[in-house]
Structure formats: structure tokens, C-alpha cells
Design a protein around this motif. Structure first.
Motif, PDB file in Angstrom:
ATOM      1  N   GLY A 194       0.687  -1.107  -0.002  1.00 24.43           N
ATOM      2  CA  GLY A 194       0.051  -0.087  -0.004  1.00 24.43           C
ATOM      3  C   GLY A 194       0.863   1.230   0.006  1.00 24.43           C
ATOM      4  N   LEU A 195       0.342   2.285  -0.899  1.00 26.34           N
ATOM      5  CA  LEU A 195       1.167   3.492  -0.892  1.00 26.34           C
ATOM      6  C   LEU A 195       0.621   4.473  -0.121  1.00 26.34           C
ATOM      7  N   TYR A 196       1.339   5.153   0.697  1.00 27.72           N
ATOM      8  CA  TYR A 196       1.051   6.556   1.560  1.00 27.72           C
ATOM      9  C   TYR A 196       1.734   7.522   1.482  1.00 27.72           C
TER      10      TYR A 196
ATOM     11  N   GLU B 210      -1.243   9.153   4.925  1.00 29.97           N
ATOM     12  CA  GLU B 210      -2.469   8.961   4.406  1.00 29.97           C
ATOM     13  C   GLU B 210      -2.531   8.286   3.194  1.00 29.97           C
ATOM     14  N   LEU B 211      -3.431   7.084   2.990  1.00 31.29           N
ATOM     15  CA  LEU B 211      -3.290   6.019   1.839  1.00 31.29           C
ATOM     16  C   LEU B 211      -3.596   6.966   0.572  1.00 31.29           C
TER      17      LEU B 211
ATOM     18  N   GLY C  28      -2.165   5.694  -8.107  1.00 34.11           N
ATOM     19  CA  GLY C  28      -1.291   4.546  -8.505  1.00 34.11           C
ATOM     20  C   GLY C  28       0.199   5.481  -8.136  1.00 34.11           C
ATOM     21  N   ALA C  29       1.274   4.771  -8.002  1.00 30.71           N
ATOM     22  CA  ALA C  29       2.489   5.342  -7.745  1.00 30.71           C
ATOM     23  C   ALA C  29       3.337   6.164  -8.991  1.00 30.71           C
TER      24      ALA C  29
ATOM     25  N   ILE D  65       6.838   9.519   1.757  1.00 31.54           N
ATOM     26  CA  ILE D  65       6.405   8.314   1.028  1.00 31.54           C
ATOM     27  C   ILE D  65       6.473   7.222   1.568  1.00 31.54           C
ATOM     28  N   THR D  66       5.517   6.490   1.847  1.00 34.77           N
ATOM     29  CA  THR D  66       5.781   5.004   2.597  1.00 34.77           C
ATOM     30  C   THR D  66       4.928   4.115   1.862  1.00 34.77           C
ATOM     31  N   TRP D  67       5.797   2.999   1.908  1.00 32.68           N
ATOM     32  CA  TRP D  67       5.057   1.724   1.511  1.00 32.68           C
ATOM     33  C   TRP D  67       4.896   0.739   2.741  1.00 32.68           C
TER      34      TRP D  67
END
Length: 143
Positions: A111-113, A117-118, A122-123, A134-136
Motif C-alpha cells: 500500500g502506498l501512503y 494518508e493512503l 497509483g505510484a 512516501i511510505t509503502w
């Protein structure tokens, strides 16, 4: 370790006696400190008792890096992890593995945040900005 004090020893001699103990303590502390991360702005955990590459792949559940004006989350992921596995390209890209940790397609996904926040795109479509995080996150598919 306690060094006994003797009245017959001069102060300089006592200091020289402490030098090896101080050097040993400094060496132990240096060995316990963080020598840096593989990529600036990224995070992952590993254990020295096992092959670090294997340990990261098995236990990695989150991967972060800083956003940059004009770059997509996908471009930055590939910059911070050139071995990331991606299906599709550009706006249709779907990340399947980060740092060697593959998501089980039956039960997990990456999931990409953005700033916790979600992401709503898409990336390959997500234009990042300076100052963003940016967090996965490896997440379970709800059934």
C-alpha cells in the motif's frame, strides 16, 4: 571496572591506567551505534545474526523515502530500490516487491501512503513534493 587508587601513584599514571578501559568502552559503543542506512531517507530493519539481505526481505513491512518536486512515487521507489518488482508501467504500475520482500498475491499487497494518508492514485501517477514522506506498507487483503 574499578581501578584501585593508591597514594603512591601520580595522577598521570592513574590517567594512563584508565586509557585502555576508555578505549575499550568507546569501541563497544561504536560497535553498537548505527553506522548509517543503506539509502538516505529509507528505513528497514535487519539483524546481524542472519544474512542482512535475507533478514530485510523476510521482515520488511514498511519502506519510506522523501518526496521530491516533479518526481513520481514510482520513480523515487526505483531510485531508492533499483530491484523493486513492478508489474505494468507508468500509471498502470503495480508494485509487487520492495527490497526483495514480495507481497503474497493471495493475501498481501504493498500500500502506498503520503504523509501517513493512503494514496488515492497509483505510484506512477502520484507526483510527490519536497517535504512529503512516501511510505509503502505491506498490508493484508481483507476478505
Amino acid at each position: 571496572m574499578k581501578i584501585p587508587r593508591t597514594a603512591s601513584r601520580p595522577a598521570s599514571s592513574r590517567l594512563l591506567a584508565l586509557l585502555p578501559a576508555t578505549a575499550l568502552a568507546a569501541g563497544l559503543l561504536a560497535g553498537c551505534s548505527d553506522g548509517g542506512t543503506p539509502d538516505a531517507g529509507s528505513s528497514a530493519s535487519a539483524s546481524a545474526s542472519v544474512d542482512p539481505t535475507q533478514q530485510v526481505a523476510e521482515n520488511l513491512s514498511e519502506f519510506s523515502y522523501a518526496g521530491e518536486d516533479g518526481k513520481t512515487a514510482l520513480e523515487l521507489l526505483e531510485q531508492h530500490d533499483p530491484d523493486a518488482q513492478v508489474q505494468g508501467k507508468g500509471e498502470n504500475a503495480f508494485v509487487t516487491a520492495i527490497r526483495g520482500r514480495e507481497a503474497d498475491p493471495d493475501t498481501e499487497f504493498w500500500g502506498l501512503y503520503v504523509d501517513d494518508e493512503l494514496a488515492t492514485v497509483g505510484a506512477g501517477s502520484l507526483e510527490t513534493k519536497d517535504g512529503q514522506t512516501i511510505t509503502w506498507k505491506l498490508e493484508e487483503i481483507e476478505k
